[in-house]
Design a protein around this motif. Structure first.
Motif, mmCIF file in Angstrom:
data_model
loop_
_atom_site.group_PDB
_atom_site.id
_atom_site.type_symbol
_atom_site.label_atom_id
_atom_site.label_comp_id
_atom_site.label_asym_id
_atom_site.label_seq_id
_atom_site.Cartn_x
_atom_site.Cartn_y
_atom_site.Cartn_z
ATOM 1 N N ALA A 21 45.316 28.644 16.645
ATOM 2 C CA ALA A 21 44.804 27.877 15.515
ATOM 3 C C ALA A 21 43.543 27.114 15.895
ATOM 4 O O ALA A 21 42.571 27.064 15.128
ATOM 5 N N THR A 22 43.528 26.525 17.081
ATOM 6 C CA THR A 22 42.363 25.760 17.537
ATOM 7 C C THR A 22 41.141 26.651 17.681
ATOM 8 O O THR A 22 40.018 26.266 17.285
ATOM 9 N N THR A 31 30.628 27.976 10.575
ATOM 10 C CA THR A 31 30.211 28.782 9.418
ATOM 11 C C THR A 31 29.846 27.869 8.254
ATOM 12 O O THR A 31 30.187 26.681 8.238
ATOM 13 N N ASP A 32 29.177 28.436 7.241
ATOM 14 C CA ASP A 32 28.774 27.646 6.070
ATOM 15 C C ASP A 32 29.963 27.242 5.218
ATOM 16 O O ASP A 32 29.963 26.173 4.600
ATOM 17 N N LYS A 33 30.984 28.093 5.156
ATOM 18 C CA LYS A 33 32.140 27.821 4.291
ATOM 19 C C LYS A 33 33.105 26.810 4.900
ATOM 20 O O LYS A 33 33.971 26.274 4.209
ATOM 21 N N GLY A 34 33.013 26.602 6.205
ATOM 22 C CA GLY A 34 33.851 25.598 6.837
ATOM 23 C C GLY A 34 35.282 26.019 7.073
ATOM 24 O O GLY A 34 35.613 27.213 7.145
ATOM 25 N N GLU A 35 36.161 25.021 7.092
ATOM 26 C CA GLU A 35 37.545 25.225 7.525
ATOM 27 C C GLU A 35 38.444 25.668 6.371
ATOM 28 O O GLU A 35 38.299 25.221 5.234
ATOM 29 N N ASP A 36 39.374 26.583 6.676
ATOM 30 C CA ASP A 36 40.375 27.066 5.710
ATOM 31 C C ASP A 36 41.742 26.987 6.385
ATOM 32 O O ASP A 36 42.163 27.909 7.087
ATOM 33 N N LEU A 68 41.068 38.540 11.721
ATOM 34 C CA LEU A 68 39.916 37.926 11.059
ATOM 35 C C LEU A 68 39.077 38.975 10.322
ATOM 36 O O LEU A 68 38.568 38.720 9.223
ATOM 37 N N MET A 69 38.916 40.134 10.934
ATOM 38 C CA MET A 69 38.140 41.207 10.304
ATOM 39 C C MET A 69 38.838 41.725 9.045
ATOM 40 O O MET A 69 38.190 42.153 8.088
ATOM 41 N N LYS A 70 40.177 41.672 9.022
ATOM 42 C CA LYS A 70 40.945 42.127 7.855
ATOM 43 C C LYS A 70 40.942 41.089 6.738
ATOM 44 O O LYS A 70 41.228 41.413 5.587
ATOM 45 N N SER A 71 40.628 39.848 7.073
ATOM 46 C CA SER A 71 40.655 38.774 6.084
ATOM 47 C C SER A 71 39.366 38.741 5.274
ATOM 48 O O SER A 71 38.432 39.518 5.510
ATOM 49 N N SER A 72 39.316 37.787 4.352
ATOM 50 C CA SER A 72 38.112 37.625 3.526
ATOM 51 C C SER A 72 37.007 36.874 4.263
ATOM 52 O O SER A 72 35.890 36.790 3.771
ATOM 53 N N ARG A 73 37.339 36.342 5.429
ATOM 54 C CA ARG A 73 36.377 35.535 6.181
ATOM 55 C C ARG A 73 35.760 36.336 7.323
ATOM 56 O O ARG A 73 35.963 36.060 8.498
ATOM 57 N N LYS A 74 34.980 37.361 6.947
ATOM 58 C CA LYS A 74 34.283 38.155 7.977
ATOM 59 C C LYS A 74 33.300 37.291 8.756
ATOM 60 O O LYS A 74 32.990 37.558 9.919
ATOM 61 N N ASP A 75 32.817 36.216 8.105
ATOM 62 C CA ASP A 75 31.871 35.321 8.776
ATOM 63 C C ASP A 75 32.517 34.623 9.977
ATOM 64 O O ASP A 75 31.887 34.409 11.016
ATOM 65 N N VAL A 76 33.808 34.299 9.834
ATOM 66 C CA VAL A 76 34.531 33.668 10.937
ATOM 67 C C VAL A 76 34.733 34.659 12.075
ATOM 68 O O VAL A 76 34.597 34.321 13.256
ATOM 69 N N ALA A 77 35.051 35.907 11.706
ATOM 70 C CA ALA A 77 35.238 36.944 12.722
ATOM 71 C C ALA A 77 33.968 37.121 13.538
ATOM 72 O O ALA A 77 34.009 37.253 14.768
#
Length: 735
Positions: A21-22, A31-36, A68-77
């Motif tokens: 998680a950390t 990232t621009d969208k921040g934490e989820d 992460l790649m499977k999620s909607s947050r490719k930017d985080v990946a």
């Protein structure tokens, strides 16, 4: 479901999903969208339940990338993957630059980290390559996040971190009597027991050298005089037998003849058995002298650690009052006084005189004449240093003057200052024991972080809160390292874990060392008490009574917490007055970069070693003793007291005796005297002429000032790092 994690070093630890998680949270924050938080919990839970019962760190990180790649947050990946790659690239770039500096034998704080090592030789370069590439591995795979953060933030230094993966221990006091009586095997053939003084001397050298290659710290012999004394008598008997053969007579009744001393005397006027005995004594003394010469010569030329460093060796002596023991002491001191090679001062072994009332300290004591000689030798050769067995904390209730093995109850030390004596898990002794590992806290940084709190009580209270937290981290780190060291097998240390360490004789080659390692100590060190006090109060303990009171309160607190850790972890924790060499500049450099140049704190290139009064502070030797003495009782892991004197000490050995008198008066445990000594690097000629620029013997301009760095001598200051050179230039004389 993941239950355990297999680390690179082979350890298995419990799975902690919070680490996943950390890591994801850190990537999101970039990232621009921040934490989820919802996505973090989803991915963490999915990996936790999806994974195998046991996985490697790398496999878990790969799963994070996939999720992460499977999620909607490719930017985080992308951030997560980039961070892993950047870390790898940065490490490679740093390693490349470091290697180039070593290859080009550039003089810097990396290649000059240890003044006793020649990093310019092929073997020295190989060691630095290995050392600097091993440290990142330790950071990544052997340290907890909490400890790594403390190291990265400049709060903590783990000594000999490059040796961490080897599971080696720091130092040991050799039970040389066992080696001499039974011989030993070092994995490549066996050494037979000693019969004569020459063999005993050589075996002592081999024992020190062999153990040095199994350990990352120093080697010491705790009772050099007691251990070698029997072989003086053996050699005397051998000389009597030679005369039996020459004269065709039986002199066996003279073999154990009681001798008052072994002194060279002319044979003129002697007849009968008196002549026989004196002839044998003269021959024996000559052999002992040559053996002591050989011992000193070997300890300055035998290399260990791949051929780039002489053995970091120490010998303790001075309390054997037998004729044979006195012979060892006398000839050792004479050989030291004469010097080695072209008459230069021997760098090793570090020699330590064990001072004790009733034995050697007062004129009526049996070994007082040898104590006087020791002071004369120190005045010329810097050694021996002086260990005060009469200090309250250096005494043992089991010591008896008539005990032939009383040395077992005498404290011994390593030359740089490491001390091992008290023991919760076995006999109170120095023999067969040593330091397991030690780490040093940067208390200056803790002080700097509190210095802007206006209210003094709040400022100091905040400092102690920070100190307590860092002590907890340090104690835990030492415990974790020791748990790792325990997994080593006895066969990894062929000599240490078969003949040297207490209890090691019970171990079989494939046994772990876990059952015996607790006989050693774990050291919690500190650096820069003076600068810390300036940060908290505006003055250091050499110039302010209030600062001295706070300094003692700080180190007392550390001592008390060390005792609590000993109970909590069931280890021998002790506080160490750290002998910082490369560390003194490293801590300062990083703190100055963050906090700027702070007067009396970061405005020099080094922090003051442990609890010492700053080297640049002008004061009398007595004042320095008064200030530093109380810290010796608190720092049972090791300490040292220095006095800097001016002029040619060779003509004034009485000044050495006055320093030892101060040690006795102020309950100081261990000390030595520094003085001026020039050495020609071309011919080895030495003198004490101030500011000498040309050798009076050969005319060479290559003159070096022989100096003590952190407890040991260095033949050339060319190998000193910049911080210690700055400290050397700041040193003032104590009148």
């Amino acid at each position: 479901m993941i239950q355990t994690v297999l680390k690179r070093d082979g350890r298995v630890v419990g799975f902690n999903e919070e680490k996943i998680a950390t890591a994801i949270r850190k990537a999101m924050l970039h990232t621009d969208k921040g934490e989820d938080l919802q996505l973090i919990h989803q991915i963490t839970d999915r990996i936790s339940f999806k994974g195998d019962s046991q996985m490697t760190v790398e496999a878990i990180q790969d799963l994070v990338e996939v999720e992460l790649m499977k999620s909607s947050r490719k930017d985080v990946a992308q951030k997560y993957i980039a961070y892993r790659n950047q870390r790898s690239i940065a490490r490679k770039a740093k390693t490349r630059d470091m290697f180039l500096e070593i290859i080009n034998i550039k003089s810097n704080d990396i290649t000059r980290e240890n003044a006793n090592m020649n990093a310019d030789t092929p073997a020295g370069m190989m060691m630095k390559f290995a050392s600097e590439t091993t440290k990142p591995f330790v950071d990544d795979y052997l340290l907890s996040e909490e400890v790594l953060d403390a190291v990265t933030q400049n709060y903590l230094h783990i000594h000999d971190k490059d040796y961490y993966p080897t599971k080696s221990l720091t130092c040991v006091q050799h039970p040389l009597d066992h080696i001499l009586k039974y011989g030993f095997s070092a994995g490549h053939g066996e050494s037979r027991p000693a019969k004569r003084i020459e063999t005993a001397s050589i075996l002592g050298c081999i024992s020190l050298e062999t153990a040095q290659n199994e350990m990352h710290g120093g080697q010491a012999i705790p009772a050099f005089d007691f251990y070698l004394a029997p072989y003086v008598r053996n050699s005397f008997i051998e000389e009597v037998k030679n005369l039996e053969e020459l004269n065709g007579k039986d002199y066996s009744h003279l073999y154990q003849k009681e001798l008052a001393d072994y002194l060279l005397q002319p044979l003129d006027g002697l007849t009968g058995e008196d002549r026989i005995v004196q002839h044998a004594v003269n021959k024996t003394v000559s052999r002992v002298h040559q053996s002591m010469e050989a011992f000193i010569h070997n300890m300055n030329t035998i290399h260990s650690r791949g051929g780039n460093q002489v053995v970091f060796s120490s010998i303790n002596y001075g309390t054997d009052t037998s004729a044979e023991g006195r012979c060892i002491i006398r000839e050792l001191l004479k050989s030291t006084y004469q010097g080695v090679g072209n008459g230069e001062t021997a760098i090793f072994p570090i020699q330590i005189w064990k001072k004790k009332r009733g034995v050697s300290y007062l004129p009526e004591d049996r070994n007082y004449d040898l104590y006087q000689l020791a002071c004369k030798v120190t005045a010329r050769r810097f050694f021996p240093n002086f260990l005060n067995l009469d200090a309250t904390f250096n005494q043992s209730e089991d010591w008896k003057a008539d005990d032939p093995k009383r040395y077992q109850h005498e404290v011994a030390t390593m030359g740089c200052r490491t001390r091992v004596f008290e023991n919760r898990f076995g006999p109170k002794t120095s023999i067969g024991r040593g330091n397991i590992s030690f780490s040093t806290i940067n208390i200056v940084r803790l002080g700097i972080e509190c210095m802007n709190i206006e209210d003094k009580e709040q400022r100091i209270a905040r400092f102690f809160a920070k100190l307590d937290s860092m002590l907890e981290v340090t104690a835990r780190q030492l415990h974790e390292r020791m748990e790792f060291q325990k997994t080593a097998f006895a066969k990894q240390f062929p000599l240490l874990m078969s003949a040297l360490w207490i209890g090691s004789e019970k171990l079989k080659p494939n046994d772990t060392i876990a059952s015996v390692i607790n006989q050693g100590t774990l050291g919690i060190g500190f650096i820069g008490l003076a600068e810390c006090l300036v940060a908290l109060l505006g003055k250091h303990h050499g110039e302010s009574g209030e600062a001295q009171e706070l300094g003692l309160k700080i180190v007392t607190y550390m001592r008390d917490r060390a005792n609590q850790f000993s109970e909590q972890y069931q280890h021998n924790y002790s506080v160490l007055a750290t002998p910082a060499e490369g560390l003194s500049g490293k801590f300062t450099r990083i703190d100055r970069k963050k906090f700027g140049t702070l007067p009396g704190i970061t405005d020099r290139d080094y922090y003051t070693n442990s609890n010492h009064v700053p080297v640049y502070y002008k004061c009398s030797a007595r004042h320095k003793a008064e200030v530093e003495a109380p810290y010796h009782e608190l720092t049972r892991g090791g300490h040292i007291f220095y006095v800097e004197i001016d002029g040619d000490a060779t003509h004034n050995p009485e000044v050495i005796m006055r320093v030892v008198d101060m040690m006795d008066q102020y309950n100081i445990g261990y000390g030595s005297v520094n003085h001026n000594r020039n050495r020609c690097l071309e011919c080895g000629h030495e003198n004490s002429t101030p500011n000498l620029e040309e050798c009076p013997k050969c005319g060479s301009k290559h003159i070096d000032k022989l100096q003590r760095i952190t407890g040991y001598l260095v033949g050339t200051t060319d190998r000193w790092n910049n911080a210690k050179l700055a400290e050397l230039n700041d040193r003032v004389v104590h009148n």
